[in-house]
Design a protein around this motif. Structure first.
Motif, short mmCIF file in Angstrom:
data_model
loop_
_atom_site.label_atom_id
_atom_site.label_comp_id
_atom_site.label_asym_id
_atom_site.label_seq_id
_atom_site.Cartn_x
_atom_site.Cartn_y
_atom_site.Cartn_z
N ASN A 43 1.09 -1.52 -0.19
CA ASN A 43 -0.12 0.01 0.28
C ASN A 43 0.99 1.11 0.37
OD1 ASN A 43 -2.11 -1.50 0.23
ND2 ASN A 43 -2.61 -1.41 2.51
N GLN A 44 0.53 2.84 -0.16
CA GLN A 44 1.36 3.35 -0.31
C GLN A 44 0.64 4.29 0.94
OE1 GLN A 44 -0.92 5.92 -3.47
NE2 GLN A 44 0.76 5.88 -4.47
N ARG A 45 1.17 4.93 1.65
CA ARG A 45 2.04 5.95 2.95
C ARG A 45 0.65 6.21 2.43
NH1 ARG A 45 7.28 7.73 4.78
NH2 ARG A 45 8.13 5.75 4.60
N GLU A 46 0.02 6.62 3.69
CA GLU A 46 -1.54 7.42 4.34
C GLU A 46 -1.44 7.76 6.03
OE1 GLU A 46 -4.57 5.37 4.64
OE2 GLU A 46 -4.02 3.05 5.95
N LEU A 47 -1.79 9.14 5.51
CA LEU A 47 -2.14 9.65 6.92
C LEU A 47 -2.83 9.47 7.70
CD1 LEU A 47 -1.88 12.60 8.31
CD2 LEU A 47 -3.90 13.78 7.44
N VAL A 48 -2.63 9.24 8.69
CA VAL A 48 -2.86 8.88 10.07
C VAL A 48 -3.84 9.33 10.66
CG1 VAL A 48 -3.21 7.10 11.88
CG2 VAL A 48 -1.90 6.79 10.45
N ALA A 49 -3.42 10.47 11.49
CA ALA A 49 -3.69 11.84 12.44
C ALA A 49 -1.95 12.69 12.20
CB ALA A 49 -3.61 10.69 13.47
N ARG A 50 -2.87 13.83 12.21
CA ARG A 50 -1.91 15.33 12.25
C ARG A 50 -1.86 16.35 13.02
NH1 ARG A 50 -2.95 19.71 8.75
NH2 ARG A 50 -0.80 20.38 7.95
N ARG A 51 -1.39 16.89 13.67
CA ARG A 51 -1.13 17.98 14.46
C ARG A 51 -0.63 18.88 14.51
NH1 ARG A 51 0.50 19.84 19.23
NH2 ARG A 51 -0.48 20.92 21.18
N THR A 52 -1.39 19.80 14.11
CA THR A 52 -0.77 21.88 14.53
C THR A 52 -0.09 22.06 15.22
OG1 THR A 52 -2.09 23.02 14.52
CG2 THR A 52 -1.77 21.76 12.29
N SER A 53 0.87 22.56 15.12
CA SER A 53 0.84 23.57 16.65
C SER A 53 0.07 24.31 17.18
CB SER A 53 1.82 24.57 16.28
OG SER A 53 1.89 25.18 15.89
N GLY A 54 -0.94 25.10 16.52
CA GLY A 54 -2.39 25.80 17.32
C GLY A 54 -3.24 24.78 17.52
N GLY A 55 -3.07 23.46 17.88
CA GLY A 55 -3.36 22.54 18.47
C GLY A 55 -4.88 21.85 17.33
N SER A 56 -4.73 22.38 16.10
CA SER A 56 -5.97 21.70 15.27
C SER A 56 -5.57 20.24 14.69
CB SER A 56 -6.22 22.74 14.27
OG SER A 56 -6.49 23.89 14.45
N THR A 57 -6.43 19.10 14.87
CA THR A 57 -5.72 18.55 14.18
C THR A 57 -6.70 17.04 13.20
OG1 THR A 57 -7.59 16.50 15.88
CG2 THR A 57 -5.79 17.41 16.64
N ASN A 58 -6.93 16.76 12.97
CA ASN A 58 -7.55 15.84 11.59
C ASN A 58 -7.30 14.39 10.91
OD1 ASN A 58 -5.01 17.40 10.30
ND2 ASN A 58 -5.62 15.70 8.46
N TYR A 59 -8.29 13.32 10.65
CA TYR A 59 -7.52 12.20 11.04
C TYR A 59 -8.54 11.55 10.27
CZ TYR A 59 -7.45 12.39 16.24
OH TYR A 59 -7.02 12.48 17.38
N ALA A 60 -7.91 10.19 9.57
CA ALA A 60 -8.21 9.79 8.29
C ALA A 60 -9.27 8.73 8.87
CB ALA A 60 -7.52 7.64 8.25
N ASP A 61 -10.28 8.57 8.62
CA ASP A 61 -11.53 8.43 8.33
C ASP A 61 -11.57 6.77 9.35
OD1 ASP A 61 -13.29 9.96 5.89
OD2 ASP A 61 -12.88 10.03 7.11
N SER A 62 -10.51 6.27 8.97
CA SER A 62 -10.02 5.13 9.49
C SER A 62 -10.57 4.81 11.01
CB SER A 62 -9.70 4.35 8.70
OG SER A 62 -8.49 4.44 8.74
N VAL A 63 -9.60 5.69 11.38
CA VAL A 63 -8.86 5.68 12.76
C VAL A 63 -9.68 7.03 13.89
CG1 VAL A 63 -6.87 5.13 12.03
CG2 VAL A 63 -7.17 7.71 12.60
#
Length: 116
Positions: A43-63
């Protein structure tokens, strides 16, 4: 040069939990975001979760609802709490750092295996 050191991977049974940690050091110029990606065989590398220094977060739907990303800006660290793990979560997990000037660095990866 930026160094990212990951820890916390391993073997866990389905339904179990793991906590990944990543610490950044070296020539770091203002981190914009830190995150976790994963790559399973074939598989290709995929985003799991990401957090900015300001505290904003985003997640892959699967997690969503199972994984939580957190961090400590003062220590240049990021964590990934993974609950209700399933076999499809098996992958090499990579820590990632983005700086405000567009620099991107990767950790060496840590293996997560979910199996009974």
């Amino acid at each position: 040069q930026v160094q990212l050191v990951e820890s916390g991977g391993g073997l866990v049974q389905p339904g179990g939990s793991l906590r990944l940690s990543c610490a950044a050091s070296g020539s770091i110029f203002r981190i914009y975001a830190m995150g976790w990606y994963r790559q399973a065989p074939g598989n290709q590398r995929e985003l799991v979760a990401r957090r900015t220094s300001g505290g904003s977060t985003n997640y892959a739907d699967s997690v969503k609802g199972r994984f939580t990303i957190s961090g400590d800006n003062a220590k240049n660290t990021v964590y990934l709490q993974m609950n209700s793990l399933a076999p499809e979560d098996t992958a090499v997990y990579y820590c990632n750092i983005e700086t405000v000037v567009g620099g991107i660095s990767w950790g060496q990866g840590t293996q997560v295996t979910v199996s009974s």
